[in-house]
Design a protein around this motif. Structure first.
Motif, PDB file in Angstrom:
ATOM      1  N   LYS A 169       0.832  -1.205   0.000  1.00 23.37           N
ATOM      2  CA  LYS A 169       0.000   0.000   0.000  1.00 23.37           C
ATOM      3  C   LYS A 169       0.866   1.254   0.000  1.00 23.37           C
ATOM      4  N   HIS A 170       1.893   1.237   0.840  1.00 23.31           N
ATOM      5  CA  HIS A 170       2.767   2.405   0.888  1.00 23.31           C
ATOM      6  C   HIS A 170       3.502   2.609  -0.428  1.00 23.31           C
ATOM      7  N   ALA A 171       3.913   1.538  -1.052  1.00 20.82           N
ATOM      8  CA  ALA A 171       4.616   1.657  -2.334  1.00 20.82           C
ATOM      9  C   ALA A 171       3.728   2.350  -3.362  1.00 20.82           C
ATOM     10  N   ARG A 172       2.462   2.004  -3.375  1.00 17.44           N
ATOM     11  CA  ARG A 172       1.534   2.611  -4.339  1.00 17.44           C
ATOM     12  C   ARG A 172       1.273   4.084  -4.013  1.00 17.44           C
ATOM     13  N   ILE A 173       1.124   4.387  -2.733  1.00 22.08           N
ATOM     14  CA  ILE A 173       0.911   5.784  -2.345  1.00 22.08           C
ATOM     15  C   ILE A 173       2.135   6.620  -2.655  1.00 22.08           C
ATOM     16  N   PHE A 174       3.320   6.103  -2.354  1.00 22.40           N
ATOM     17  CA  PHE A 174       4.545   6.861  -2.597  1.00 22.40           C
ATOM     18  C   PHE A 174       4.760   7.111  -4.087  1.00 22.40           C
ATOM     19  N   GLN A 175       4.242   6.231  -4.945  1.00 19.22           N
ATOM     20  CA  GLN A 175       4.322   6.443  -6.383  1.00 19.22           C
ATOM     21  C   GLN A 175       3.514   7.660  -6.828  1.00 19.22           C
ATOM     22  N   LEU A 176       2.583   8.097  -5.973  1.00 21.99           N
ATOM     23  CA  LEU A 176       1.768   9.276  -6.268  1.00 21.99           C
ATOM     24  C   LEU A 176       2.448  10.568  -5.817  1.00 21.99           C
ATOM     25  N   HIS A 177       3.642  10.442  -5.236  1.00 25.33           N
ATOM     26  CA  HIS A 177       4.448  11.584  -4.787  1.00 25.33           C
ATOM     27  C   HIS A 177       3.692  12.489  -3.814  1.00 25.33           C
ATOM     28  N   PRO A 178       3.234  11.934  -2.699  1.00 24.39           N
ATOM     29  CA  PRO A 178       2.476  12.757  -1.749  1.00 24.39           C
ATOM     30  C   PRO A 178       3.378  13.697  -0.951  1.00 24.39           C
ATOM     31  N   VAL A 179       2.797  14.776  -0.445  1.00 27.97           N
ATOM     32  CA  VAL A 179       3.425  15.550   0.624  1.00 27.97           C
ATOM     33  C   VAL A 179       3.218  14.727   1.898  1.00 27.97           C
ATOM     34  N   LEU A 180       4.303  14.328   2.524  1.00 21.36           N
ATOM     35  CA  LEU A 180       4.236  13.410   3.652  1.00 21.36           C
ATOM     36  C   LEU A 180       4.351  14.192   4.953  1.00 21.36           C
ATOM     37  N   HIS A 181       3.439  13.921   5.890  1.00 23.69           N
ATOM     38  CA  HIS A 181       3.390  14.651   7.157  1.00 23.69           C
ATOM     39  C   HIS A 181       3.296  13.655   8.301  1.00 23.69           C
ATOM     40  N   LEU A 182       4.248  13.719   9.238  1.00 29.68           N
ATOM     41  CA  LEU A 182       4.249  12.817  10.382  1.00 29.68           C
ATOM     42  C   LEU A 182       5.061  13.437  11.517  1.00 29.68           C
ATOM     43  N   ASN A 183       4.981  12.830  12.697  1.00 32.73           N
ATOM     44  CA  ASN A 183       5.772  13.377  13.800  1.00 32.73           C
ATOM     45  C   ASN A 183       7.102  12.647  13.914  1.00 32.73           C
TER      46      ASN A 183
END
Length: 302
Positions: free
Chosen positions: A173-187
């Motif tokens: 799932k993460h591989a597919r999301i990262f392929q969409l080039h998201p702005v990633l936000h986490l602590n």
């Protein structure tokens, strides 16, 4: 200005004030209890509403006791969701807040974790240019449906806040999301746990290698780390009196989205987000009132 599609949960938050988390087998009293509507998507949408940035809260309302309370509280807060389902009730989150303001969550998932493909047929994507997603819904059974929708609409700018579930979500799932080039936000803890990095700066570099886009890591009272175009900067935050930290991360990414939708660059957006997050942690619960926001806004405009 086009709208932001805020995909995720609106659920009941049961907030209990306690001196400290009990040990196994202990019997302790809570000092107070409050019930309010929360959920990451709701908290983000609430910030967008304060900034008067157009959005759609795409959070399912189910059938049952908790769903009725959530729907009633949504109406009171001026939010509307287009999704109704009779399949199950909404979930709730028990938020235990210790004396120092730190919070621990115990979540009972509900309808918000079972997104259906037909729900997305309600969306006219021409109205939107961005979308927010959260790790809780991606991890759930409906995560595949959300990802598939995003893959069908690569023109949408994705803001992804995986939260503490980042280390539990399937790699595929993460591989597919990262392929969409998201702005990633986490602590910081989430970033270090996921990457195994020695510090937030190294974690941001590793994450950017995967997403090829901006990475924002919140650092509590120290502000936030912004990794953009192979450059890392710390955007400092002012001091805040902490009542509790519920909704701090959600309000931060909500403010980032609001500012960028209004034309701000990433550094300016994160700087404002630091201020909004400080406001949220200074009050009990996950959101601030219109009066608190307007007072802050008036001070900023002086």
């Amino acid at each position: 200005m086009k709208k932001c599609l805020v995909i995720g949960a609106a659920m009941l938050d049961i907030v209990m004030q306690i001196d400290r988390l009990p040990k196994t087998g202990e019997d302790v009293y809570a000092k107070s209890q409050e019930m309010t509507v929360g959920g990451c998507a709701y908290n983000v949408a609430d910030i967008l509403k304060h900034f008067q940035v157009p959005y759609t809260l795409f959070a399912p309302i189910g059938s049952g006791m908790y769903a009725e309370m959530v729907e009633r509280k949504l109406e009171m807060a001026g939010h509307v969701s287009p999704i109704r389902s009779e399949k199950s009730d909404n979930g709730y989150c028990l938020c235990m807040v210790e004396a120092d303001g730190e919070r621990t969550f115990l979540t009972l998932p509900g309808i918000e974790c079972t997104f259906e493909a037909e729900w997305f047929e309600l969306i006219d994507t021409k109205e939107y240019d961005s979308v927010y997603i959260c790790g809780y819904e991606i991890e759930g059974a409906g995560g595949e449906k959300i990802i598939r929708f995003l893959e069908m609409h690569p023109e949408l700018k994705v803001y992804y806040a995986p939260g503490p579930r980042i280390s539990y979500i399937e790699k595929e799932k993460h591989a597919r999301i990262f392929q969409l080039h998201p702005v990633l936000h986490l602590n910081e803890k989430e970033a270090l746990d996921y990457t195994g990095a020695v510090d937030a700066a190294q974690a941001a570099e590793k994450l950017q290698e995967s997403t090829k886009n901006t990475v924002i890591i919140t650092l509590g009272g120290e502000g936030a780390l912004l990794r953009e175009k192979d450059e890392t900067r710390i955007i400092e935050s002012g001091t805040a009196v902490v009542a509790d930290t519920i909704g701090a991360g959600d309000s931060h990414i909500g403010a980032v989205i609001a500012m960028e939708q209004s034309g701000a660059q990433a550094e300016s957006a994160v700087r404002t987000a630091n201020q909004i997050s400080a406001l949220v942690v200074s009050v009990q619960g996950p959101s601030i009132t219109k009066e608190v926001f307007e007072k802050w806004k008036a001070q900023e405009e002086k």
